[in-house]
Design a protein around this motif. Structure first.
Motif, PDB file in Angstrom:
ATOM      1  N   GLN A 134       0.809  -1.216   0.000  1.00 25.40           N
ATOM      2  CA  GLN A 134       0.000   0.000   0.000  1.00 25.40           C
ATOM      3  C   GLN A 134       0.846   1.271   0.000  1.00 25.40           C
ATOM      4  OE1 GLN A 134       0.343  -2.045   2.564  1.00 25.40           O
ATOM      5  NE2 GLN A 134       0.366  -0.967   4.529  1.00 25.40           N
ATOM      6  N   PHE A 135       2.120   1.166   0.320  1.00 23.81           N
ATOM      7  CA  PHE A 135       2.998   2.333   0.307  1.00 23.81           C
ATOM      8  C   PHE A 135       3.681   2.526  -1.046  1.00 23.81           C
ATOM      9  CE2 PHE A 135       3.245   0.891   4.853  1.00 23.81           C
ATOM     10  CZ  PHE A 135       2.467   1.918   5.371  1.00 23.81           C
ATOM     11  N   ASN A 136       3.414   1.627  -1.983  1.00 22.23           N
ATOM     12  CA  ASN A 136       4.140   1.607  -3.251  1.00 22.23           C
ATOM     13  C   ASN A 136       3.270   1.980  -4.443  1.00 22.23           C
ATOM     14  OD1 ASN A 136       6.668   0.842  -2.285  1.00 22.23           O
ATOM     15  ND2 ASN A 136       6.102  -1.319  -2.257  1.00 22.23           N
ATOM     16  N   ALA A 137       3.912   2.604  -5.441  1.00 24.80           N
ATOM     17  CA  ALA A 137       3.294   2.845  -6.736  1.00 24.80           C
ATOM     18  C   ALA A 137       3.820   1.821  -7.732  1.00 24.80           C
ATOM     19  CB  ALA A 137       3.606   4.253  -7.222  1.00 24.80           C
ATOM     20  N   LEU A 138       2.951   1.320  -8.614  1.00 26.15           N
ATOM     21  CA  LEU A 138       3.390   0.384  -9.643  1.00 26.15           C
ATOM     22  C   LEU A 138       4.252   1.101 -10.669  1.00 26.15           C
ATOM     23  CD1 LEU A 138       0.088  -0.536  -9.012  1.00 26.15           C
ATOM     24  CD2 LEU A 138       0.961  -2.440 -10.338  1.00 26.15           C
ATOM     25  N   ALA A 139       5.269   0.408 -11.182  1.00 26.23           N
ATOM     26  CA  ALA A 139       6.107   0.916 -12.269  1.00 26.23           C
ATOM     27  C   ALA A 139       5.798   0.102 -13.522  1.00 26.23           C
ATOM     28  CB  ALA A 139       7.585   0.808 -11.913  1.00 26.23           C
ATOM     29  N   PHE A 140       5.423   0.777 -14.620  1.00 27.83           N
ATOM     30  CA  PHE A 140       5.027   0.107 -15.860  1.00 27.83           C
ATOM     31  C   PHE A 140       6.098   0.257 -16.929  1.00 27.83           C
ATOM     32  CE2 PHE A 140       0.814   1.064 -14.018  1.00 27.83           C
ATOM     33  CZ  PHE A 140       0.181  -0.159 -14.166  1.00 27.83           C
ATOM     34  N   ASP A 141       6.373  -0.850 -17.657  1.00 24.00           N
ATOM     35  CA  ASP A 141       7.229  -0.728 -18.829  1.00 24.00           C
ATOM     36  C   ASP A 141       6.368  -0.508 -20.065  1.00 24.00           C
ATOM     37  OD1 ASP A 141       6.220  -3.210 -19.615  1.00 24.00           O
ATOM     38  OD2 ASP A 141       8.102  -4.290 -19.328  1.00 24.00           O
ATOM     39  N   GLN A 142       7.004  -0.469 -21.239  1.00 20.09           N
ATOM     40  CA  GLN A 142       6.292  -0.142 -22.475  1.00 20.09           C
ATOM     41  C   GLN A 142       5.303  -1.225 -22.888  1.00 20.09           C
ATOM     42  OE1 GLN A 142       9.378  -1.345 -22.260  1.00 20.09           O
ATOM     43  NE2 GLN A 142      10.304  -1.810 -24.235  1.00 20.09           N
ATOM     44  N   TYR A 143       5.380  -2.405 -22.281  1.00 21.82           N
ATOM     45  CA  TYR A 143       4.450  -3.487 -22.584  1.00 21.82           C
ATOM     46  C   TYR A 143       3.343  -3.592 -21.538  1.00 21.82           C
ATOM     47  CZ  TYR A 143       8.457  -4.679 -25.474  1.00 21.82           C
ATOM     48  OH  TYR A 143       9.490  -4.623 -26.372  1.00 21.82           O
ATOM     49  N   SER A 144       3.190  -2.548 -20.720  1.00 24.58           N
ATOM     50  CA  SER A 144       2.181  -2.499 -19.649  1.00 24.58           C
ATOM     51  C   SER A 144       2.423  -3.556 -18.581  1.00 24.58           C
ATOM     52  CB  SER A 144       0.758  -2.640 -20.222  1.00 24.58           C
ATOM     53  OG  SER A 144       0.470  -1.568 -21.100  1.00 24.58           O
ATOM     54  N   GLN A 145       3.666  -3.977 -18.425  1.00 23.26           N
ATOM     55  CA  GLN A 145       4.034  -4.950 -17.398  1.00 23.26           C
ATOM     56  C   GLN A 145       4.430  -4.200 -16.132  1.00 23.26           C
ATOM     57  OE1 GLN A 145       5.781  -8.578 -20.150  1.00 23.26           O
ATOM     58  NE2 GLN A 145       7.173  -6.932 -19.607  1.00 23.26           N
ATOM     59  N   PRO A 146       3.703  -4.415 -15.016  1.00 28.94           N
ATOM     60  CA  PRO A 146       4.019  -3.679 -13.795  1.00 28.94           C
ATOM     61  C   PRO A 146       5.032  -4.395 -12.907  1.00 28.94           C
ATOM     62  CG  PRO A 146       1.889  -4.769 -13.579  1.00 28.94           C
ATOM     63  CD  PRO A 146       2.416  -5.118 -14.947  1.00 28.94           C
ATOM     64  N   PHE A 147       5.770  -3.577 -12.142  1.00 28.69           N
ATOM     65  CA  PHE A 147       6.722  -4.051 -11.140  1.00 28.69           C
ATOM     66  C   PHE A 147       6.308  -3.437  -9.803  1.00 28.69           C
ATOM     67  CE2 PHE A 147       8.681  -3.882 -15.251  1.00 28.69           C
ATOM     68  CZ  PHE A 147       9.493  -4.999 -15.340  1.00 28.69           C
ATOM     69  N   ILE A 148       6.302  -4.264  -8.729  1.00 27.43           N
ATOM     70  CA  ILE A 148       5.798  -3.791  -7.436  1.00 27.43           C
ATOM     71  C   ILE A 148       6.417  -4.642  -6.325  1.00 27.43           C
ATOM     72  CG2 ILE A 148       3.760  -5.280  -7.478  1.00 27.43           C
ATOM     73  CD1 ILE A 148       3.673  -1.666  -6.234  1.00 27.43           C
ATOM     74  N   PHE A 157       4.836  -8.563 -13.041  1.00 30.44           N
ATOM     75  CA  PHE A 157       3.650  -9.177 -13.649  1.00 30.44           C
ATOM     76  C   PHE A 157       3.650  -8.895 -15.141  1.00 30.44           C
ATOM     77  CE2 PHE A 157       2.442  -8.094  -9.285  1.00 30.44           C
ATOM     78  CZ  PHE A 157       1.874  -9.280  -8.836  1.00 30.44           C
ATOM     79  N   ASN A 158       2.908  -9.701 -15.893  1.00 33.40           N
ATOM     80  CA  ASN A 158       2.661  -9.346 -17.283  1.00 33.40           C
ATOM     81  C   ASN A 158       1.435  -8.432 -17.348  1.00 33.40           C
ATOM     82  OD1 ASN A 158       0.324 -10.943 -17.239  1.00 33.40           O
ATOM     83  ND2 ASN A 158       1.270 -12.653 -18.318  1.00 33.40           N
ATOM     84  N   GLY A 159       1.073  -7.998 -18.553  1.00 32.87           N
ATOM     85  CA  GLY A 159      -0.030  -7.059 -18.696  1.00 32.87           C
ATOM     86  C   GLY A 159      -1.374  -7.603 -18.268  1.00 32.87           C
ATOM     87  N   GLY A 160      -1.498  -8.921 -18.165  1.00 29.98           N
ATOM     88  CA  GLY A 160      -2.743  -9.533 -17.728  1.00 29.98           C
ATOM     89  C   GLY A 160      -2.777  -9.874 -16.257  1.00 29.98           C
ATOM     90  N   GLY A 161      -1.673  -9.611 -15.542  1.00 26.14           N
ATOM     91  CA  GLY A 161      -1.658  -9.843 -14.104  1.00 26.14           C
ATOM     92  C   GLY A 161      -1.015 -11.142 -13.669  1.00 26.14           C
ATOM     93  N   ALA A 162      -0.503 -11.950 -14.611  1.00 26.22           N
ATOM     94  CA  ALA A 162       0.188 -13.189 -14.238  1.00 26.22           C
ATOM     95  C   ALA A 162       1.611 -12.854 -13.787  1.00 26.22           C
ATOM     96  CB  ALA A 162       0.223 -14.160 -15.408  1.00 26.22           C
ATOM     97  N   ILE A 163       2.087 -13.577 -12.778  1.00 26.90           N
ATOM     98  CA  ILE A 163       3.433 -13.332 -12.260  1.00 26.90           C
ATOM     99  C   ILE A 163       4.473 -13.812 -13.267  1.00 26.90           C
ATOM    100  CG2 ILE A 163       5.085 -13.935 -10.452  1.00 26.90           C
ATOM    101  CD1 ILE A 163       2.743 -14.123  -8.510  1.00 26.90           C
ATOM    102  N   ARG A 164       5.408 -12.934 -13.597  1.00 26.88           N
ATOM    103  CA  ARG A 164       6.519 -13.289 -14.489  1.00 26.88           C
ATOM    104  C   ARG A 164       7.690 -13.825 -13.682  1.00 26.88           C
ATOM    105  NH1 ARG A 164       8.508  -8.498 -16.759  1.00 26.88           N
ATOM    106  NH2 ARG A 164       9.442  -9.647 -18.484  1.00 26.88           N
ATOM    107  N   TRP A 165       8.020 -13.144 -12.579  1.00 30.28           N
ATOM    108  CA  TRP A 165       9.084 -13.622 -11.699  1.00 30.28           C
ATOM    109  C   TRP A 165       8.965 -12.962 -10.336  1.00 30.28           C
ATOM    110  CZ3 TRP A 165      11.807  -9.374 -10.203  1.00 30.28           C
ATOM    111  CH2 TRP A 165      12.014  -8.341 -11.111  1.00 30.28           C
TER     112      TRP A 165
END
Length: 449
Positions: A134-148, A157-165
Motif C-alpha cells: 500500500q505504500f508503493n506505486a506500480l512501475a510500468f514498462d512499455q508493454y504495460s508490465q508492472p513491477f511492485i 507481472f505481465n499485462g494480464g496480471g500473471a506473475i513473471r518472476w
C-alpha cells in the motif's frame, strides 16, 4: 472520331507499359532507396528490453521524481469515470502506455493492488498482496508490465496480471524505478539495494546492504517509521534516478543515526551479478534531516530535498554542495514538481497556499504565492506552462481538480471531483493528455477529452 486538343498546348506525359508516368515513379524509387539504406545500416534486431512506458509510468512521473508531463491536456477535458478501491490510498497512482490506472490501497480484505482500464474504469486485474504494497506505486514498462514490491518480495507481472518472476528481498521495497533499458532498481526500507534484469529478475550487480546486519526474518521492522521518516526506516522514499549518468539519490538514515541524509549512489549494469556494481558517492546532511523523496532537475545537475527545518535545498548532483536553500516555513508533504526550465511547485501542508518558485542557479526566486486557495496534494506540471493540482473549496470543503498557470498562478479551469473530501496523493497525466487523481479515502477519478 476527333479528340479535343488541350487548351494549354502541352502534350500529356508519356506512359510506360502499365500506365504510370515516369515522374510518378520517382518518389517510390526514392522511398525504396531509403528503405534499402536503413536495412543495410540495421543489425536486424529490435530492442525489446523493458523501458518506462509513455505517460506517467512510475512514482514521480519519471525516474527523477520531477512530476512533469510533456503531454498536451485537451481543452475538452471532462470526468470520464470514478470508482472506489475499498480502502485508503497513500501512494500516488501511475499510468501505463494506454493510460490504464495502477493503484494500491490499504483494504481490509480482498484485492489491494489494481489496474483499471482507461476507457471504462473496469478492472484489468487486481491482486491481494502482502503488507507494504500500500505504500508503493506500480512501475510500468512499455508493454504495460508492472513491477511492485511487498513484504519480503519484489515481483514483476505481465499485462494480464500473471506473475513473471519473484525476487526475495530483505524488508519491503519502496516504489521501483528503471535504471537502464531492461533494468529495474529497487531499494527496501531495511536498506537493501537491488539492480535486476527486468525480463528475468536476475541480478545485474551484487546486492548492496546499506544496513548490513538487519534480520531478514523481521521484514516489517521499521515500516511504521517510514511514514514519518523515523530512524528505524533506512530508506523511506523512492530514489531519484539519473539513467544517463548511472547514479541515484536516496533519503537514507545511516544505521544508528537519528536523522536521514541525502545519499548519492552510482551503479554499473552488468550482464550478471559479478559484472555490475553498486557504490556510494557522497552524502549531505540537512538541518534536522531529510523528508520525502529527492527530486532531480531536468539536466540532472541539481538534487532537490526538503529538510525537517522547513526549507527546500538545492544540492549539486556531482558533489552534494548546497547551491541554495529556501525557507518554506515547513516541509508540507515533502514532495514537489519541477519543470525543465526550473519552475518548482513544492507541496504545501494540507490546506496550505500554492507556491511557485524559480531555480535561478544560485538562488530560488518566488514567482507567486496564492494564499487565497487551499491546496490538498502534489501538483503535476505540463509542457503547456500550466500545472494540475487539487484545491479545497466552499463551505463543504469539496475538492476540485484545477489547472493553474505556472507564470503567475492564475486559475485556468476547474473540474469538480464529485463527493471528494480529504486530500489527494498526486495527479498523473497520460501520454494522450488524460488526467487521473486519487483521494486518500480510496476514490479514483479519471478525466479524458
Amino acid at each position: 472520331m476527333q479528340h479535343a486538343q488541350s487548351g494549354s498546348g502541352r502534350r500529356p506525359g508519356r506512359r510506360r507499359p502499365g500506365g504510370r508516368p515516369r515522374r510518378a515513379l520517382l518518389p517510390a524509387l526514392l522511398t525504396a532507396v531509403v528503405l534499402l539504406l536503413v536495412a543495410a545500416c540495421s543489425d536486424g534486431h529490435t530492442d525489446v528490453r523493458s523501458q518506462p512506458a509513455a505517460g506517467w509510468p512510475m512514482y514521480g512521473g519519471n525516474e527523477g521524481n520531477a512530476n512533469f508531463s510533456h503531454a498536451q491536456v485537451p481543452d475538452g477535458l471532462e470526468l470520464s469515470w470514478t470508482r472506489p478501491t475499498g480502502g485508503p490510498i497513500t501512494a500516488p497512482l501511475t499510468l501505463n502506455a494506454s493510460g490504464d490506472v495502477g493503484v494500491t490501497a490499504k483494504t481490509p480484505n480482498g484485492c489491494n493492488t489494481f489496474v483499471f482500464a482507461h476507457d471504462s474504469g473496469r478492472k484489468n486485474f487486481c491482486k491481494a498482496m502482502r503488507e507494504g504494497v500500500q505504500f508503493n506505486a506500480l512501475a510500468f514498462d512499455q508493454y504495460s508490465q508492472p513491477f511492485i514490491g511487498e513484504e519480503t518480495t519484489f515481483l514483476s507481472f505481465n499485462g494480464g496480471g500473471a506473475i513473471r518472476w519473484r525476487m526475495p528481498v530483505v524488508g519491503v521495497p519502496v516504489s521501483a524505478k528503471f535504471a537502464a533499458p531492461g533494468t529495474v532498481l529497487t531499494v527496501t526500507q531495511r536498506g537493501q539495494v537491488l539492480l535486476l534484469n527486468a525480463q528475468t529478475g536476475d541480478f545485474q550487480a551484487p546486492e548492496l546492504r546499506l544496513w548490513p546486519d538487519v534480520d531478514p526474518a523481521d521484514p516489517l521492522n521499521g515500516l511504521g517509521d517510514c511514514v514519518s521518516g523515523g530512524p528505524a526506516c533506512a530508506v523511506s522514499a523512492p530514489p531519484a534516478v539519473d539513467p544517463q549518468r548511472h547514479r541515484f539519490f536516496l533519503n537514507f538514515v545511516p544505521q544508528g543515526a537519528k536523522v536521514s541524509q541525502v545519499q548519492a549512489m552510482s551503479y554499473r549494469v552488468g550482464s550478471n551479478a559479478e559484472s555490475g556494481a553498486l557504490g556510494a558517492n557522497w552524502s549531505a546532511e540537512l538541518p534536522g534531516g531529510v523528508m520525502g523523496p529527492p527530486a532531480l532537475s531536468h539536466d540532472g545537475q541539481t538534487v532537490y530535498a526538503f529538510s525537517r527545518s522547513g526549507s527546500l535545498f538545492a544540492l549539486a548532483a556531482d558533489s552534494g554542495e548546497v547551491k541554495w536553500h529556501y525557507d518554506l516555513g515547513g516541509f508540507g508533504f515533502a514532495t514537489l514538481s519541477v519543470s525543465p526550465d526550473g519552475l518548482i511547485i513544492p507541496t504545501s501542508t494540507l490546506g496550505g497556499p500554492l507556491t511557485i518558485l524559480k531555480d535561478d542557479g544560485d538562488k530560488a526566486e518566488l514567482v507567486t504565492r496564492r494564499t487565497d486557495v487551499q491546496t490538498v496534494g502534489l501538483a503535476a506540471q505540463t509542457t503547456a506552462g500550466t500545472a494540475w493540482t487539487v484545491l479545497r473549496e466552499g463551505d463543504d470543503q469539496h475538492l476540485v481538480l484545477t489547472e493553474v498557470s505556472t507564470k503567475d498562478g492564475a486559475t485556468k479551469r476547474s473540474l469538480p471531483l464529485p463527493d471528494a473530501v480529504g486530500f489527494t496523493t498526486g495527479v498523473a497525466v497520460s501520454a494522450s493528455g488524460s488526467v487521473a487523481v486519487a483521494t486518500n479515502l480510496g476514490q479514483v477519478y479519471y478525466f479524458s477529452g
